[in-house]
Motif scaffolding. Structure first.
Motif, PDB file in Angstrom:
ATOM      1  N   ALA A   1       0.833  -1.208   0.000  1.00 19.54           N
ATOM      2  CA  ALA A   1       0.000   0.000   0.000  1.00 19.54           C
ATOM      3  C   ALA A   1       0.866   1.256   0.000  1.00 19.54           C
ATOM      4  N   ARG A   2       1.971   1.189   0.781  1.00 19.45           N
ATOM      5  CA  ARG A   2       2.869   2.350   0.800  1.00 19.45           C
ATOM      6  C   ARG A   2       3.493   2.566  -0.582  1.00 19.45           C
ATOM      7  N   TYR A   3       3.921   1.490  -1.220  1.00 22.05           N
ATOM      8  CA  TYR A   3       4.476   1.609  -2.568  1.00 22.05           C
ATOM      9  C   TYR A   3       3.429   2.151  -3.547  1.00 22.05           C
ATOM     10  N   GLN A   4       2.217   1.643  -3.386  1.00 21.36           N
ATOM     11  CA  GLN A   4       1.132   2.084  -4.268  1.00 21.36           C
ATOM     12  C   GLN A   4       0.849   3.576  -4.086  1.00 21.36           C
ATOM     13  N   THR A   5       0.832   4.026  -2.826  1.00 18.73           N
ATOM     14  CA  THR A   5       0.611   5.450  -2.540  1.00 18.73           C
ATOM     15  C   THR A   5       1.735   6.308  -3.109  1.00 18.73           C
ATOM     16  N   GLU A   6       2.971   5.812  -2.942  1.00 22.11           N
ATOM     17  CA  GLU A   6       4.117   6.558  -3.468  1.00 22.11           C
ATOM     18  C   GLU A   6       4.068   6.643  -4.993  1.00 22.11           C
ATOM     19  N   ILE A   7       3.665   5.560  -5.648  1.00 22.77           N
ATOM     20  CA  ILE A   7       3.555   5.557  -7.114  1.00 22.77           C
ATOM     21  C   ILE A   7       2.499   6.554  -7.573  1.00 22.77           C
ATOM     22  N   ILE A   8       1.359   6.545  -6.864  1.00 13.44           N
ATOM     23  CA  ILE A   8       0.287   7.491  -7.214  1.00 13.44           C
ATOM     24  C   ILE A   8       0.779   8.927  -7.061  1.00 13.44           C
ATOM     25  N   ARG A   9       1.506   9.167  -5.924  1.00 11.65           N
ATOM     26  CA  ARG A   9       2.021  10.525  -5.687  1.00 11.65           C
ATOM     27  C   ARG A   9       3.000  10.944  -6.784  1.00 11.65           C
ATOM     28  N   LYS A  10       3.894  10.028  -7.123  1.00 15.25           N
ATOM     29  CA  LYS A  10       4.868  10.362  -8.169  1.00 15.25           C
ATOM     30  C   LYS A  10       4.197  10.533  -9.530  1.00 15.25           C
ATOM     31  N   ASN A  11       3.177   9.719  -9.796  1.00 16.68           N
ATOM     32  CA  ASN A  11       2.436   9.883 -11.049  1.00 16.68           C
ATOM     33  C   ASN A  11       1.756  11.246 -11.115  1.00 16.68           C
ATOM     34  N   GLU A  12       1.192  11.673  -9.970  1.00 16.29           N
ATOM     35  CA  GLU A  12       0.568  12.998  -9.929  1.00 16.29           C
ATOM     36  C   GLU A  12       1.601  14.094 -10.167  1.00 16.29           C
ATOM     37  N   GLU A  13       2.775  13.921  -9.546  1.00 17.02           N
ATOM     38  CA  GLU A  13       3.854  14.896  -9.768  1.00 17.02           C
ATOM     39  C   GLU A  13       4.258  14.936 -11.236  1.00 17.02           C
ATOM     40  N   LEU A  14       4.395  13.742 -11.815  1.00 14.94           N
ATOM     41  CA  LEU A  14       4.769  13.675 -13.233  1.00 14.94           C
ATOM     42  C   LEU A  14       3.701  14.309 -14.121  1.00 14.94           C
ATOM     43  N   GLU A  15       2.440  14.052 -13.777  1.00 16.86           N
ATOM     44  CA  GLU A  15       1.353  14.661 -14.549  1.00 16.86           C
ATOM     45  C   GLU A  15       1.388  16.185 -14.435  1.00 16.86           C
ATOM     46  N   ASN A  16       1.650  16.665 -13.202  1.00 20.91           N
ATOM     47  CA  ASN A  16       1.739  18.118 -13.009  1.00 20.91           C
ATOM     48  C   ASN A  16       2.927  18.703 -13.765  1.00 20.91           C
ATOM     49  N   PHE A  17       4.076  18.000 -13.689  1.00 14.10           N
ATOM     50  CA  PHE A  17       5.242  18.460 -14.442  1.00 14.10           C
ATOM     51  C   PHE A  17       4.957  18.441 -15.940  1.00 14.10           C
TER      52      PHE A  17
ATOM     53  N   ILE B   1       2.077  18.824 -17.383  1.00 21.83           N
ATOM     54  CA  ILE B   1       1.203  19.963 -17.707  1.00 21.83           C
ATOM     55  C   ILE B   1       2.022  21.241 -17.809  1.00 21.83           C
ATOM     56  N   VAL B   2       2.932  21.415 -16.828  1.00 20.06           N
ATOM     57  CA  VAL B   2       3.787  22.614 -16.833  1.00 20.06           C
ATOM     58  C   VAL B   2       4.655  22.654 -18.087  1.00 20.06           C
TER      59      VAL B   2
ATOM     60  N   THR C   1      24.966  12.139 -29.337  1.00 21.03           N
ATOM     61  CA  THR C   1      24.619  12.436 -30.737  1.00 21.03           C
ATOM     62  C   THR C   1      24.107  13.856 -30.939  1.00 21.03           C
ATOM     63  N   LEU C   2      23.750  14.517 -29.828  1.00 19.94           N
ATOM     64  CA  LEU C   2      23.138  15.851 -29.858  1.00 19.94           C
ATOM     65  C   LEU C   2      21.800  15.853 -30.601  1.00 19.94           C
ATOM     66  N   ARG C   3      21.169  14.690 -30.622  1.00 20.98           N
ATOM     67  CA  ARG C   3      19.834  14.588 -31.228  1.00 20.98           C
ATOM     68  C   ARG C   3      18.759  14.752 -30.149  1.00 20.98           C
ATOM     69  N   VAL C   4      17.634  15.308 -30.554  1.00 23.34           N
ATOM     70  CA  VAL C   4      16.547  15.593 -29.615  1.00 23.34           C
ATOM     71  C   VAL C   4      15.826  14.304 -29.254  1.00 23.34           C
ATOM     72  N   LYS C   5      15.735  14.033 -27.946  1.00 27.25           N
ATOM     73  CA  LYS C   5      15.032  12.844 -27.460  1.00 27.25           C
ATOM     74  C   LYS C   5      13.557  13.145 -27.203  1.00 27.25           C
ATOM     75  N   THR C   6      13.283  14.240 -26.510  1.00 29.19           N
ATOM     76  CA  THR C   6      11.903  14.670 -26.259  1.00 29.19           C
ATOM     77  C   THR C   6      11.848  16.190 -26.371  1.00 29.19           C
ATOM     78  N   ILE C   7      10.663  16.694 -26.726  1.00 28.88           N
ATOM     79  CA  ILE C   7      10.492  18.155 -26.838  1.00 28.88           C
ATOM     80  C   ILE C   7       9.009  18.482 -26.651  1.00 28.88           C
ATOM     81  N   ASN C   8       8.706  19.612 -26.038  1.00 28.81           N
ATOM     82  CA  ASN C   8       7.307  19.961 -25.767  1.00 28.81           C
ATOM     83  C   ASN C   8       6.652  20.630 -26.981  1.00 28.81           C
ATOM     84  N   PRO C   9       5.308  20.695 -26.994  1.00 28.21           N
ATOM     85  CA  PRO C   9       4.592  21.235 -28.170  1.00 28.21           C
ATOM     86  C   PRO C   9       4.866  22.707 -28.457  1.00 28.21           C
ATOM     87  N   THR C  10       5.452  23.437 -27.504  1.00 27.94           N
ATOM     88  CA  THR C  10       5.719  24.870 -27.709  1.00 27.94           C
ATOM     89  C   THR C  10       6.645  25.113 -28.887  1.00 27.94           C
ATOM     90  N   VAL C  11       7.401  24.076 -29.289  1.00 24.47           N
ATOM     91  CA  VAL C  11       8.313  24.228 -30.421  1.00 24.47           C
ATOM     92  C   VAL C  11       7.563  24.672 -31.681  1.00 24.47           C
TER      93      VAL C  11
END
Length: 645
Positions: free
Chosen positions: A125-141, A143-144, A159-169
């Motif tokens: 249950a503690r692991y599950q709660t921690e996962i939920i909390r981290k998922n919420e943090e990730l979701e908030n990040f 969104i930001v 390689t200096l290649r882009v791995k991830t990029i946000n839609p603002t590009v």
């Protein structure tokens, strides 16, 4: 450590007491009840992590209770352990697991097994709660990051290649994220900046920098160039880069530098101007004041008439200075326009010659005119400005010539279809100009030397005006001179042959023929009452429904209240001007009002002011004064209306 909430549900109180005694510890909080309905309420009101539920209960058995818990989004993640005394047959186990349980405890309960199982599920249950909390943090990040005004990307350090990029590009560079991922971040910089950009990223990797800030020029999808500020951090073989578009700030700084330079230059010019004008204005004004005082003391006789003539001379001198200054001011501020139209060029030349011939006759100087017979009668010229140029050159020549002649010669040098290369020459046999002074005579307030100014007077603005007017007309002005023998000023320019102009049309007649705009609703913002009357009358003649306001703030209020097809708006208004109003409409309103067509009706006719209106969000500009048909055409084209006469 936050306690884990555990719910015990059993219809027998003694079983609950036994379980509570068995499970009691500091890192858990126990809720218990003998009623399934109360259990649902407790689970709803408290964040229950684990539920120990008896299978056999009256009214609602354990299987039904668990199905209810699992059907509710708020309680569906509770870890359920069935506590039962019934048979261990697989059919009962399958039913329990099918309803949502994670395990079974069989009565009579083994204390060690019960504690071990509950302890393992507490950890789960503690692991599950921690996962939920981290998922919420990730979701908030997420969104930001996704809604950030800046580009945020992760770049592979190798390689200096882009791995991830946000839609603002897409907003800043015009590329979709999918078009950038997998491509080198170096390619986003303009070609000239790429080596330096690559070197900078290499330094960040080699020095293992947690934070670095640098600026480079980036190229957008549509080949525009922007200034980008990059804030980079290196971690775990990845460079994380935040990219901001700082082009507006750069432009602002550049404008500040230019403004400072212009202000310093303007200050210097102004100081020189005031020093010269102080003398030139004080002299004729002093003459006016002195002669006026004398007139008051004398009777109305010949002497008085003589003084009046002197007074008039002084006044004309002052008027000439002021006119010259105004022309220079208009030219240098960019408010001076050359308007070419079909005009009788021979008539313009002849009128200037005849007007100044009497001055030459007074000085006993011959005045000569030589016009090429190949010069057409009608050409595309600004008659007013050509008159001004020739007047200045001929007046100057007469002023500095005491004997001999002043000659105006107009020759056709070349022809390219309907374009003629024309040369205007003003020749005199006057005092001449020393060679080292030839270039300076075109500067404001400059004359050949101090003695010339003392003897002949003048502001030194005449030739400056001539030069600037010739340049505005696209021509070339040259001068040659010899001391004591005279000077020759030449103007060479290409001028287009024109047909004889048609008589001006009756605008009123044209206005009556304009077809109506039936059922059209127009919102007009105009602070001048006369212009309000004219616009209202004009639009109502076209069967237009007109709403009139006198400033931008009232226009915004009216637009909130009603729908309109188009807005006609003055740019210069009190309280809230046209530029501010247009920006507010484009930014603050929802569609379709945000995209309502806006036509600027402004007395400003300068290019930079028109550009400012378009940048503010206006669709088109119509400069005052305008003809009714011009406004009618713009409305028709803007709204794409098919009209029938």
């Amino acid at each position: 450590m936050t306690p884990v909430n555990i719910l015990i549900v059993d219809d027998r109180e003694e079983n609950i007491v036994a379980l509570e005694a068995l499970l009691k510890r500091n890192d858990i909080k126990i809720f218990s009840t003998t009623s399934p309905n109360d259990a649902l309420k407790i689970a709803w009101e408290n964040h229950i992590a684990i539920a120990l539920i008896d299978v056999q209960m009256p009214e609602i058995d354990g299987f039904e209770l668990v199905e209810m818990l699992k059907s509710n989004p708020r309680t569906k993640d509770i870890l359920v352990i069935f506590v039962t005394a019934i048979s261990k047959e697989s059919k009962y186990a399958v039913k329990g697991y099918g309803s949502g349980a994670v395990d079974y405890l069989y009565k009579p309960l083994d204390p060690y097994i019960t504690s071990a199982k509950v302890d393992s599920f507490i950890q789960l249950a503690r692991y599950q709660t921690e996962i939920i909390r981290k998922n919420e943090e990730l979701e908030n990040f997420s969104i930001v990051v996704n809604n950030s005004a800046d580009i945020i990307c992760a770049v592979d350090a190798k390689t200096l290649r882009v791995k991830t990029i946000n839609p603002t590009v897409e907003k800043i560079l015009g590329y979709k994220a999918s078009e950038i991922i997998g491509k080198s971040i170096i390619d986003r910089a303009v070609e000239a900046d790429r080596p330096a950009f690559r070197k900078k990223l290499g330094e960040i990797i080699n020095d293992n920098l947690n934070f670095a800030v640098f600026e480079f020029k980036f190229e957008t999808f549509d080949k525009n160039v922007i200034w980008a500020e990059c804030r980079a951090s290196y971690h775990n073989k990845t460079i994380f880069i935040n990219i901001s578009n700082i082009s507006p700030q750069k432009s602002y700084l550049e404008q500040l530098v230019k403004s400072k330079e212009a202000a310093e230059y303007g200050k210097k010019v102004k100081e020189n101007f005031l020093a010269n004008m102080s003398h030139e204005l004080r002299t004729p004004i002093n003459g006016v004041i002195g002669l006026t005082q004398l007139l008051r003391k004398t009777p109305m006789n010949d002497q008085q008439l003589s003084m009046l003539e002197l007074l008039e001379t002084s006044s004309q001198s002052l008027l000439g200075v002021i006119n010259d200054v105004l022309d220079i001011s208009k030219i240098e501020s960019g408010k001076f326009n050359i308007i070419r139209a079909p005009n009788n060029i021979r008539e313009v030349i002849a009128s200037v010659f005849q007007l100044l011939k009497f001055k030459a006759d007074e000085k006993m100087v011959d005045m000569l005119l030589d016009i090429d017979p190949n010069l057409p009668q009608y050409m595309m010229i600004d008659a007013l400005r050509l008159n001004q140029v020739l007047m200045n050159l001929l007046s100057n020549a007469i002023k500095f010539t005491d004997r001999g002649h002043v000659k105006l010669k107009v020759a056709v040098l070349d022809r390219d279809k309907d374009n003629l290369k024309i040369k205007f020459s003003v020749e005199d046999t006057g005092i001449g100009i020393v060679e080292e002074k030839l270039l300076k005579i075109f500067d404001s307030f400059e004359q050949a030397d101090i003695d010339t100014a003392n003897i002949y007077g003048g502001t030194g603005l005449g030739l400056t005006i001539v030069k600037k007017l010739v340049e505005l007309k696209g021509g070339e002005l040259t001068v040659s001179s010899q001391i004591g023998k005279g000077s020759v000023f030449n103007i060479i320019n290409w001028i287009t042959i024109a047909e004889k102009p048609e008589p001006k049309k009756d605008n009123k007649a044209d206005h009556k023929k304009l077809p109506p705009f039936n059922q059209l609703s127009v919102l007009v913002a105009e602070d001048n009452m006369v212009n309000q009357f004219i616009l209202a009358k004009m639009l109502k003649d076209w069967n237009v429904n007109v709403e009139m306001v006198d400033n931008g703030r009232k226009l915004i209020e009216k637009l909130h209240q009603q729908n309109f097809d188009i807005i006609l708006m003055d740019t210069h208004m009190p309280d809230m001007n046209g530029y501010q109003t247009a920006k507010a409409i484009r930014m603050d309103f929802e569609e379709p009002k945000r995209s309502i067509p806006i036509i600027s009706l402004s007395a400003a006719a300068l290019d930079h002011e028109k550009e400012e209106a378009i940048s503010a969000g206006m669709n088109d500009v119509l400069s005052k004064p305008f003809q009714p048909h011009e406004l009618h055409d713009k409305i028709q084209k803007m709204l794409k209306i098919d009209l029938v006469l």
